[in-house]
Design a protein around this motif. Sequence first.
Motif, mmCIF file in Angstrom:
data_model
loop_
_atom_site.group_PDB
_atom_site.id
_atom_site.type_symbol
_atom_site.label_atom_id
_atom_site.label_comp_id
_atom_site.label_asym_id
_atom_site.label_seq_id
_atom_site.Cartn_x
_atom_site.Cartn_y
_atom_site.Cartn_z
ATOM 1 N N ILE A 126 0.895 -1.286 -0.086
ATOM 2 C CA ILE A 126 0.162 0.056 -0.130
ATOM 3 C C ILE A 126 0.805 1.206 0.102
ATOM 4 C CG2 ILE A 126 -1.711 1.248 1.406
ATOM 5 C CD1 ILE A 126 -2.798 -1.602 2.756
ATOM 6 N N PRO A 127 0.773 2.268 -1.023
ATOM 7 C CA PRO A 127 1.671 3.312 -1.148
ATOM 8 C C PRO A 127 1.258 4.268 0.184
ATOM 9 C CG PRO A 127 0.306 2.863 -3.187
ATOM 10 C CD PRO A 127 -0.070 1.842 -2.036
ATOM 11 N N ILE A 128 2.317 4.856 0.653
ATOM 12 C CA ILE A 128 2.076 5.414 1.900
ATOM 13 C C ILE A 128 2.665 6.915 1.732
ATOM 14 C CG2 ILE A 128 2.500 6.004 4.391
ATOM 15 C CD1 ILE A 128 2.446 3.150 4.695
ATOM 16 N N ILE A 129 2.046 8.236 1.895
ATOM 17 C CA ILE A 129 2.470 9.459 2.008
ATOM 18 C C ILE A 129 2.563 10.006 3.465
ATOM 19 C CG2 ILE A 129 2.522 11.730 1.116
ATOM 20 C CD1 ILE A 129 1.242 10.750 -1.336
ATOM 21 N N LEU A 130 3.735 10.472 3.779
ATOM 22 C CA LEU A 130 3.902 10.892 5.129
ATOM 23 C C LEU A 130 3.981 12.354 5.483
ATOM 24 C CD1 LEU A 130 7.117 9.279 7.100
ATOM 25 C CD2 LEU A 130 4.774 8.973 7.781
ATOM 26 N N LEU A 131 2.918 12.802 6.430
ATOM 27 C CA LEU A 131 2.802 14.292 6.671
ATOM 28 C C LEU A 131 3.588 14.681 7.684
ATOM 29 C CD1 LEU A 131 -0.890 14.693 6.272
ATOM 30 C CD2 LEU A 131 0.777 15.045 4.375
ATOM 31 N N GLU B 236 16.700 17.104 6.830
ATOM 32 C CA GLU B 236 17.230 16.038 5.758
ATOM 33 C C GLU B 236 17.183 14.747 6.760
ATOM 34 O OE1 GLU B 236 17.686 14.723 2.131
ATOM 35 O OE2 GLU B 236 17.093 16.665 2.753
ATOM 36 N N THR B 237 17.716 14.680 7.744
ATOM 37 C CA THR B 237 17.733 13.220 8.386
ATOM 38 C C THR B 237 16.387 12.758 8.712
ATOM 39 O OG1 THR B 237 17.974 14.880 10.428
ATOM 40 C CG2 THR B 237 19.901 13.642 9.650
ATOM 41 N N ASP B 238 15.506 13.576 9.174
ATOM 42 C CA ASP B 238 14.065 13.175 9.343
ATOM 43 C C ASP B 238 13.571 12.605 8.079
ATOM 44 O OD1 ASP B 238 14.110 13.531 11.973
ATOM 45 O OD2 ASP B 238 13.331 15.722 11.727
ATOM 46 N N ARG B 239 13.774 13.424 6.929
ATOM 47 C CA ARG B 239 13.392 12.978 5.636
ATOM 48 C C ARG B 239 13.710 11.478 5.207
ATOM 49 N NH1 ARG B 239 11.424 15.163 1.054
ATOM 50 N NH2 ARG B 239 11.764 14.029 -0.960
ATOM 51 N N VAL B 240 14.811 11.371 5.776
ATOM 52 C CA VAL B 240 15.658 9.925 5.362
ATOM 53 C C VAL B 240 14.961 9.058 6.377
ATOM 54 C CG1 VAL B 240 17.588 8.686 5.303
ATOM 55 C CG2 VAL B 240 17.770 10.714 4.453
ATOM 56 N N ARG B 241 14.671 9.463 7.348
ATOM 57 C CA ARG B 241 14.222 8.432 8.377
ATOM 58 C C ARG B 241 12.800 7.912 7.843
ATOM 59 N NH1 ARG B 241 12.753 10.170 14.146
ATOM 60 N NH2 ARG B 241 11.998 8.171 14.725
ATOM 61 N N GLY B 242 12.183 8.948 7.543
ATOM 62 C CA GLY B 242 10.690 8.740 7.102
ATOM 63 C C GLY B 242 10.605 7.781 6.045
ATOM 64 N N LEU B 243 11.424 7.845 4.948
ATOM 65 C CA LEU B 243 11.711 7.015 3.640
ATOM 66 C C LEU B 243 12.196 5.737 3.997
ATOM 67 C CD1 LEU B 243 12.659 9.740 0.909
ATOM 68 C CD2 LEU B 243 10.594 8.789 1.587
ATOM 69 N N GLU B 244 13.051 5.720 4.817
ATOM 70 C CA GLU B 244 13.702 4.353 5.328
ATOM 71 C C GLU B 244 12.445 3.635 5.914
ATOM 72 O OE1 GLU B 244 17.073 5.028 7.715
ATOM 73 O OE2 GLU B 244 18.372 4.997 6.075
ATOM 74 N N TYR C 129 6.783 12.104 0.799
ATOM 75 C CA TYR C 129 7.028 12.894 2.133
ATOM 76 C C TYR C 129 6.414 14.217 1.856
ATOM 77 C CZ TYR C 129 9.881 14.172 6.084
ATOM 78 O OH TYR C 129 10.442 14.658 7.296
ATOM 79 N N VAL C 130 5.525 14.827 2.449
ATOM 80 C CA VAL C 130 5.182 16.204 2.071
ATOM 81 C C VAL C 130 5.244 16.936 3.591
ATOM 82 C CG1 VAL C 130 3.382 17.788 1.567
ATOM 83 C CG2 VAL C 130 3.620 15.511 0.507
ATOM 84 N N THR C 131 5.853 17.923 3.457
ATOM 85 C CA THR C 131 6.216 18.672 4.834
ATOM 86 C C THR C 131 5.045 19.878 5.253
ATOM 87 O OG1 THR C 131 8.515 18.515 4.683
ATOM 88 C CG2 THR C 131 7.912 20.306 6.034
ATOM 89 N N LYS C 132 4.703 19.872 6.373
ATOM 90 C CA LYS C 132 3.622 20.878 6.718
ATOM 91 C C LYS C 132 4.085 22.223 6.843
ATOM 92 C CE LYS C 132 0.616 17.773 9.419
ATOM 93 N NZ LYS C 132 0.093 17.394 10.842
ATOM 94 N N PRO C 133 3.650 23.418 6.646
ATOM 95 C CA PRO C 133 2.383 23.651 6.154
ATOM 96 C C PRO C 133 2.220 23.368 4.593
ATOM 97 C CG PRO C 133 3.166 25.617 6.180
ATOM 98 C CD PRO C 133 4.207 24.665 6.908
ATOM 99 N N PHE C 134 1.407 22.566 3.973
ATOM 100 C CA PHE C 134 1.397 22.544 2.297
ATOM 101 C C PHE C 134 0.017 22.740 1.991
ATOM 102 C CE2 PHE C 134 0.111 18.687 4.932
ATOM 103 C CZ PHE C 134 -1.202 18.216 4.210
ATOM 104 N N SER C 135 -0.165 22.903 0.577
ATOM 105 C CA SER C 135 -1.552 23.083 0.006
ATOM 106 C C SER C 135 -2.307 21.744 -0.375
ATOM 107 C CB SER C 135 -1.603 24.010 -1.118
ATOM 108 O OG SER C 135 -0.835 23.295 -2.032
#
Length: 254
Positions: free
Chosen positions: A96-101, A107-115, A121-127
């Motif tokens: 199941i595809p997952i997009i993290l908010l 950058e390290t958090d981004r890597v952790r999220g993808l790992e 990965y979408v960073t708040k705030p976003f439209s």
Amino acid sequence: MQHLGGDEARSARGALGAAMKPSILVVEDEPALAELLRYNLEAQGFEVRLGGDGDEALMLVDEKRPDLIVLDWMLPSISGIEVCRQLRRKSETRAIPIILLTARSEETDRVRGLESGADDYVTKPFSPSELIARIRAVLRRSRPALSEEALSFADLAMDLTGHRVTRAGREVHLGPTEFRLLRHFLENPGRVFSREQILDAVWGRDIYIEQRTVDVHIRRLRHPLPELGGRDLIRTVRSAGYAIDAQAAKAARG
Ligand code: CA
């Protein structure tokens, strides 16, 4: 589909009719944001369910598998990262595809999220329109035939809702891995996939499996298909990989 009997043909059509809306599970503990996303996603033709925490998310996934999950990182009880890991561990939910908010942007958090197995990965705030564009991109990548609940190729038909495969109208019994493997081929007819690409698509990127395993499951998929008559539809492309093949399909009809 002309090989299906009356009831089966009706259920296949029913499934197609209901299938137009990809289902998205939004897991977000902030009610205002959750409702905003629901409103915008429904307006774009998605079917939406909302979950307020990690436990609820896992329960809702068990209840009905969504086509994609929008998952907040910071949640009460189980974190989004942990939900992601748990879903990736189970074979039924691995794909199941997952997009993290997240509010985190380092950058390290981004890597952790993808790992942890997230696809994007979408960073708040976003439209909302930014998120919707990402959702569409991830869905296109992971499930090209998402709008269909039935796939077919030559005399082979796959009912994705009922998890059934028929050849010339007769049921073919496949294991869950063989089913996913065949589905991947049917979603991309004629395309040659390397063992590595097949592993990524069918088993997921974040687990280690030997490439030989692909050959084993290809054999298991190949074996029952011609048993009911017709030729082998899976073509081995020397030193390149495998494909479900149009030439093979013509041969199977004739
Ligand atoms: Ca939150």
